[in-house]
Design an enzyme around this catalytic site. Structure first.
Site, PDB file in Angstrom:
ATOM      1  N   LYS A  65     -15.618 -21.804   3.646  1.00  0.00           N
ATOM      2  CA  LYS A  65     -15.277 -20.462   4.120  1.00  0.00           C
ATOM      3  C   LYS A  65     -13.770 -20.241   4.264  1.00  0.00           C
ATOM      4  O   LYS A  65     -13.275 -19.142   4.039  1.00  0.00           O
ATOM      5  CB  LYS A  65     -16.009 -20.165   5.432  1.00  0.00           C
ATOM      6  CG  LYS A  65     -17.524 -20.085   5.243  1.00  0.00           C
ATOM      7  CD  LYS A  65     -18.252 -19.783   6.542  1.00  0.00           C
ATOM      8  CE  LYS A  65     -19.757 -19.805   6.301  1.00  0.00           C
ATOM      9  NZ  LYS A  65     -20.520 -19.404   7.502  1.00  0.00           N
ATOM     10  N   GLY A 129     -14.740 -24.507  13.664  1.00  0.00           N
ATOM     11  CA  GLY A 129     -14.597 -24.451  12.216  1.00  0.00           C
ATOM     12  C   GLY A 129     -14.808 -23.040  11.695  1.00  0.00           C
ATOM     13  O   GLY A 129     -14.686 -22.055  12.438  1.00  0.00           O
ATOM     14  N   ARG A 152     -15.132 -30.707  19.397  1.00  0.00           N
ATOM     15  CA  ARG A 152     -14.926 -32.158  19.452  1.00  0.00           C
ATOM     16  C   ARG A 152     -13.446 -32.504  19.380  1.00  0.00           C
ATOM     17  O   ARG A 152     -12.981 -33.435  20.022  1.00  0.00           O
ATOM     18  CB  ARG A 152     -15.694 -32.815  18.290  1.00  0.00           C
ATOM     19  CG  ARG A 152     -15.735 -34.331  18.332  1.00  0.00           C
ATOM     20  CD  ARG A 152     -16.664 -34.856  17.268  1.00  0.00           C
ATOM     21  NE  ARG A 152     -16.310 -34.324  15.949  1.00  0.00           N
ATOM     22  CZ  ARG A 152     -17.024 -34.513  14.845  1.00  0.00           C
ATOM     23  NH1 ARG A 152     -18.168 -35.180  14.913  1.00  0.00           N
ATOM     24  NH2 ARG A 152     -16.638 -34.012  13.692  1.00  0.00           N
ATOM     25  N   THR A 153     -12.691 -31.742  18.574  1.00  0.00           N
ATOM     26  CA  THR A 153     -11.239 -31.855  18.542  1.00  0.00           C
ATOM     27  C   THR A 153     -10.674 -30.689  19.350  1.00  0.00           C
ATOM     28  O   THR A 153     -10.630 -29.558  18.855  1.00  0.00           O
ATOM     29  CB  THR A 153     -10.714 -31.796  17.088  1.00  0.00           C
ATOM     30  OG1 THR A 153     -11.411 -32.751  16.294  1.00  0.00           O
ATOM     31  CG2 THR A 153      -9.209 -32.067  17.038  1.00  0.00           C
ATOM     32  N   ALA A 155      -7.831 -29.533  20.163  1.00  0.00           N
ATOM     33  CA  ALA A 155      -6.706 -28.761  19.619  1.00  0.00           C
ATOM     34  C   ALA A 155      -7.191 -27.634  18.712  1.00  0.00           C
ATOM     35  O   ALA A 155      -6.584 -26.560  18.676  1.00  0.00           O
ATOM     36  CB  ALA A 155      -5.756 -29.677  18.860  1.00  0.00           C
TER      37      ALA A 155
END
Length: 280
Positions: A65, A129, A152-153, A155
């Protein structure tokens, strides 16, 4: 006949061809829609081949995407906000126009098909995402009291929130909605609606959040559908939440894509009902 496809990896499980065939039949549109697998490192080449072969547009699914948005010559405001596109339209000169119908598809499914108004609610969005990016602005537009993004990340969640928080087109929405990124591990609060926008269901991974995030009777929404969403649904049900898979979102975002391509809005609620009956 005009040709369209869903382009992604994996793509074999997709119900999009059946949905768009039904839309076409119900609206009298003459078109063909198929699945198109792209190698993980071959999105641009696969898209160009589809365009060169006379394709009029495509839906783009995981994990392409962001690449789809970057390839476009022009993009709708909602695609620009997401920096991601799930719908591309081609004209006779090969010009590529991008849209992102994921968010409006999700909101329409929750508010119209599930009958739950998001106004004044506390929402948790899991993931940062392309899927999460596509739904954040439309979720804000629905007027929740609080919208928390975790990933999960961390940042990535912070970046996604910062981009939306600083966008001029969203400032009026942020006057009534608290938008923030939080750490996944330190998440304590109860939420009315939690939305899983990660790929954890697709690869059979663990539930990405602790059950303490769920208010009793909360809506636990997984963007995946069918067998892929079963683990999340079982977890939600076991902890007193109401599970819902992403089949309605799939149909509603497809309806928005169909409108973008054909200028006609198909009867999405009817097609969703037919699809659920067929799958059961």
């Amino acid at each position: 006949m005009d040709h369209y496809c869903v382009l992604g990896n994996p793509v074999e499980h997709s119900k999009s061809p059946a949905i768009h065939a039904r839309f076409a039949a119900l609206t009298g549109q003459v078109m063909d829609y198929r699945k198109q697998l792209a190698p993980l490192d071959g999105f641009a080449a696969t898209l160009q081949q589809w365009l060169d072969n006379g394709g009029r547009g495509c839906n783009v699914t995981v994990p392409f995407k962001f690449e789809a948005f970057q390839r476009a010559d022009t993009a709708s405001e909602r695609a620009q906000l997401a920096q991601a596109a799930n719908t591309l339209k081609f004209d006779d000169e090969g010009h590529v126009a991008a849209d992102n119908t994921d968010g409006i598809g999700l909101v329409n499914d929750i508010q119209h098909n599930a009958g739950l108004s998001l106004a004044g609610r506390d929402l948790l969005l899991i993931g940062a995402g392309g899927a999460a990016a596509g739904v954040l602005a439309p979720l804000l537009a629905a007027g929740p009291r609080r919208l928390v993004v975790v990933n999960r990340t961390p940042a990535k969640a912070m970046d996604l929130v910062a981009r939306h928080a600083s966008h001029p087109a969203l400032q009026h929405l942020l006057q009534k909605t608290e938008l923030l990124a939080q750490d996944l591990q330190g998440l304590e609060a109860d939420f009315d609606v939690i939305i899983n926008a990660t790929a954890s269901s697709l690869d059979g991974g663990a539930i990405p959040v602790h059950a303490r995030v769920l208010k009793p009777g909360a809506l636990a929404y997984d963007m995946m559908y069918g067998a892929a969403a079963q683990g999340f649904a079982d977890w939600a049900r076991a902890h007193g939440a109401v599970p819902r898979d992403g089949l309605g979102m799939l149909v509603e975002q497809a309806a928005e894509s169909f409108l973008f391509w054909r200028g006609v809005r198909p009867p999405s609620a009817q097609v969703l009902q037919e699809l659920r009956q067929a799958l059961s």
